[in-house]
Design a protein around this motif. Structure first.
Motif, PDB file in Angstrom:
ATOM      1  N   THR A 257       0.742  -1.165   0.069  1.00 24.06           N
ATOM      2  CA  THR A 257       0.034  -0.038  -0.077  1.00 24.06           C
ATOM      3  C   THR A 257       0.916   1.268   0.023  1.00 24.06           C
ATOM      4  OG1 THR A 257      -0.108   0.060   2.605  1.00 24.06           O
ATOM      5  CG2 THR A 257      -1.864  -1.345   1.205  1.00 24.06           C
ATOM      6  N   GLY A 258       2.046   0.989   0.310  1.00 20.59           N
ATOM      7  CA  GLY A 258       3.011   2.336   0.427  1.00 20.59           C
ATOM      8  C   GLY A 258       2.551   3.207   1.881  1.00 20.59           C
ATOM      9  N   SER A 259       1.600   2.452   2.425  1.00 18.37           N
ATOM     10  CA  SER A 259       1.423   3.408   3.939  1.00 18.37           C
ATOM     11  C   SER A 259       2.580   3.852   4.635  1.00 18.37           C
ATOM     12  CB  SER A 259       0.398   2.249   4.909  1.00 18.37           C
ATOM     13  OG  SER A 259       0.229   2.787   6.073  1.00 18.37           O
ATOM     14  N   GLN A 260       2.374   4.819   5.286  1.00 19.95           N
ATOM     15  CA  GLN A 260       3.330   5.609   6.356  1.00 19.95           C
ATOM     16  C   GLN A 260       2.923   5.346   7.529  1.00 19.95           C
ATOM     17  OE1 GLN A 260       6.218   7.026   4.965  1.00 19.95           O
ATOM     18  NE2 GLN A 260       5.358   5.786   3.115  1.00 19.95           N
ATOM     19  N   VAL A 261       1.979   4.515   7.996  1.00 16.60           N
ATOM     20  CA  VAL A 261       1.789   4.277   9.368  1.00 16.60           C
ATOM     21  C   VAL A 261       3.089   3.810  10.212  1.00 16.60           C
ATOM     22  CG1 VAL A 261      -0.796   4.059   8.944  1.00 16.60           C
ATOM     23  CG2 VAL A 261       0.785   2.126   9.157  1.00 16.60           C
ATOM     24  N   GLU A 262       2.862   4.230  11.749  1.00 13.64           N
ATOM     25  CA  GLU A 262       3.868   3.640  12.313  1.00 13.64           C
ATOM     26  C   GLU A 262       3.413   2.360  13.194  1.00 13.64           C
ATOM     27  OE1 GLU A 262       6.511   4.603  16.473  1.00 13.64           O
ATOM     28  OE2 GLU A 262       4.717   6.276  15.616  1.00 13.64           O
ATOM     29  N   LEU A 263       4.269   1.230  12.882  1.00 10.71           N
ATOM     30  CA  LEU A 263       3.978   0.176  13.401  1.00 10.71           C
ATOM     31  C   LEU A 263       4.752  -0.055  15.038  1.00 10.71           C
ATOM     32  CD1 LEU A 263       5.114  -2.451  10.472  1.00 10.71           C
ATOM     33  CD2 LEU A 263       2.721  -1.229  11.050  1.00 10.71           C
ATOM     34  N   ILE A 264       3.947  -0.463  16.008  1.00 10.76           N
ATOM     35  CA  ILE A 264       4.442  -0.441  17.470  1.00 10.76           C
ATOM     36  C   ILE A 264       4.202  -1.705  17.875  1.00 10.76           C
ATOM     37  CG2 ILE A 264       4.066   2.096  17.580  1.00 10.76           C
ATOM     38  CD1 ILE A 264       1.529   1.566  19.252  1.00 10.76           C
ATOM     39  N   GLY A 265       4.927  -2.041  18.862  1.00 15.70           N
ATOM     40  CA  GLY A 265       4.756  -3.531  19.783  1.00 15.70           C
ATOM     41  C   GLY A 265       5.830  -4.362  19.240  1.00 15.70           C
TER      42      GLY A 265
END
Length: 305
Positions: A257-265
């Motif tokens: 998707t090219g998403s810029q969300v931040e992955l946490i955990g």
């Protein structure tokens, strides 16, 4: 070939129906309620577990029996039932009635190759002995009524299969994944949608993970149990396509998707690998990461509609 199938409206059962019919096999299945499901090609008959007459009617003139049905204790398979005795009565003794009906149906030499395939669950291993390999010889230590019932039926399959009373076999899948109907019920869908629709600065928790098996692999294993010429009566076979973390799924979704969300955990670690050598020796081959990428791509396409 005619297959008697329980649980035909469930996640695995629906996929079995699709594959069996595509192969030109006849399928007979139970339905509950006033009317049969809107699914052409299936010989629907009224019935359910813990009904001896329904069991006899289901398997009459059938070549094999595939038993995937379970009466739930709640909305989820793992929910504890309010009435544990009734739950056990239906799922374990109901299965025993089905097994006995199968034994009587297949007692003649003409039906010597007919199989009873029971779909168990990795929930029989909710407690694991870390010092022992997680293979088919590992102790069964469930921690729920769901797992206990699955473990109980496994022992019935052993008893009937090893004694020669019935060519019965158990498949033991871990968490089954794939595109469900509706797709929003699919494992990881909510996370994948959050990534696909997320904006820069958004955070998505990816700390989960676990052993999984793709639903199409489960159906392939079921077909193998009905077709193999190897002796399988009384045996149990583990089904596990691999260990998949939520972080792994999320990274695929971000890439697509090219998403810029931040992955946490923190990604979950696999402490004990499940052994699948036994069924692989019969020729079983499990899906790889390509199947996972296809699964995520389908979820993204649905989320963007």
């Amino acid at each position: 070939m005619r297959i008697a199938l329980t649980g035909a409206t469930g996640f695995v059962g629906r996929r079995c129906v699709d594959r069996f019919l595509a192969r030109g096999w006849n399928v007979r299945a139970w339905y509950r309620g006033a009317n049969p499901p809107d699914r052409e090609g299936v010989d629907w008959i009224a019935g359910e577990l813990d009904d001896t007459n329904a069991a006899v009617n289901l398997i009459d003139d059938c070549d094999h029996i595939v038993h995937t049905a379970l009466t739930r204790g709640g909305d989820n398979f793992m929910d504890e039932p309010e009435d544990s005795v009734a739950y056990y009565q239906t799922n374990v003794l109901g299965t025993l009635r089905l097994i006995e009906a199968a034994r009587r149906r297949f007692v003649s030499k003409a039906n010597a190759n007919s199989r009873f395939v029971f779909l168990s669950s990795g929930a029989v291993h909710q407690k694991v002995a870390d010092e022992l390999p997680l293979d088919e010889r590992h102790p069964l230590w469930p921690a729920t009524m769901y797992g206990a019932c699955k473990a109980s039926v496994e022992t019935l399959v052993h008893a009937y299969g090893f004694s020669g009373k019935l060519n019965a076999v158990t498949l033991r899948p871990v968490s089954i994944v794939g595109i469900d109907d509706p797709i929003t019920d699919s494992k990881w869908f909510d996370m994948v949608r959050s990534i696909a629709e997320g904006k820069q600065g958004d955070q998505v928790d990816v700390s989960g993970g676990g052993k999984v098996v793709y639903v199409d692999d489960v159906v392939s294993a079921i077909e193998m149990m009905m077709e193999t010429e190897q002796p399988i009566a009384g045996n149990t076979y583990n089904l596990c396509s691999g260990f998949v973390t939520s972080h792994q799924v999320a990274m695929i979704a971000k890439e697509l998707t090219g998403s810029q969300v931040e992955l946490i955990g923190k990604p979950k670690e696999n402490k004990t690998s499940m052994r699948t050598d036994k069924i692989e020796a019969l020729g079983m081959r499990f899906s790889n990461e390509t199947e996972l990428k296809n699964l995520v791509a389908n979820m993204i396409a649905s989320a963007r509609r």
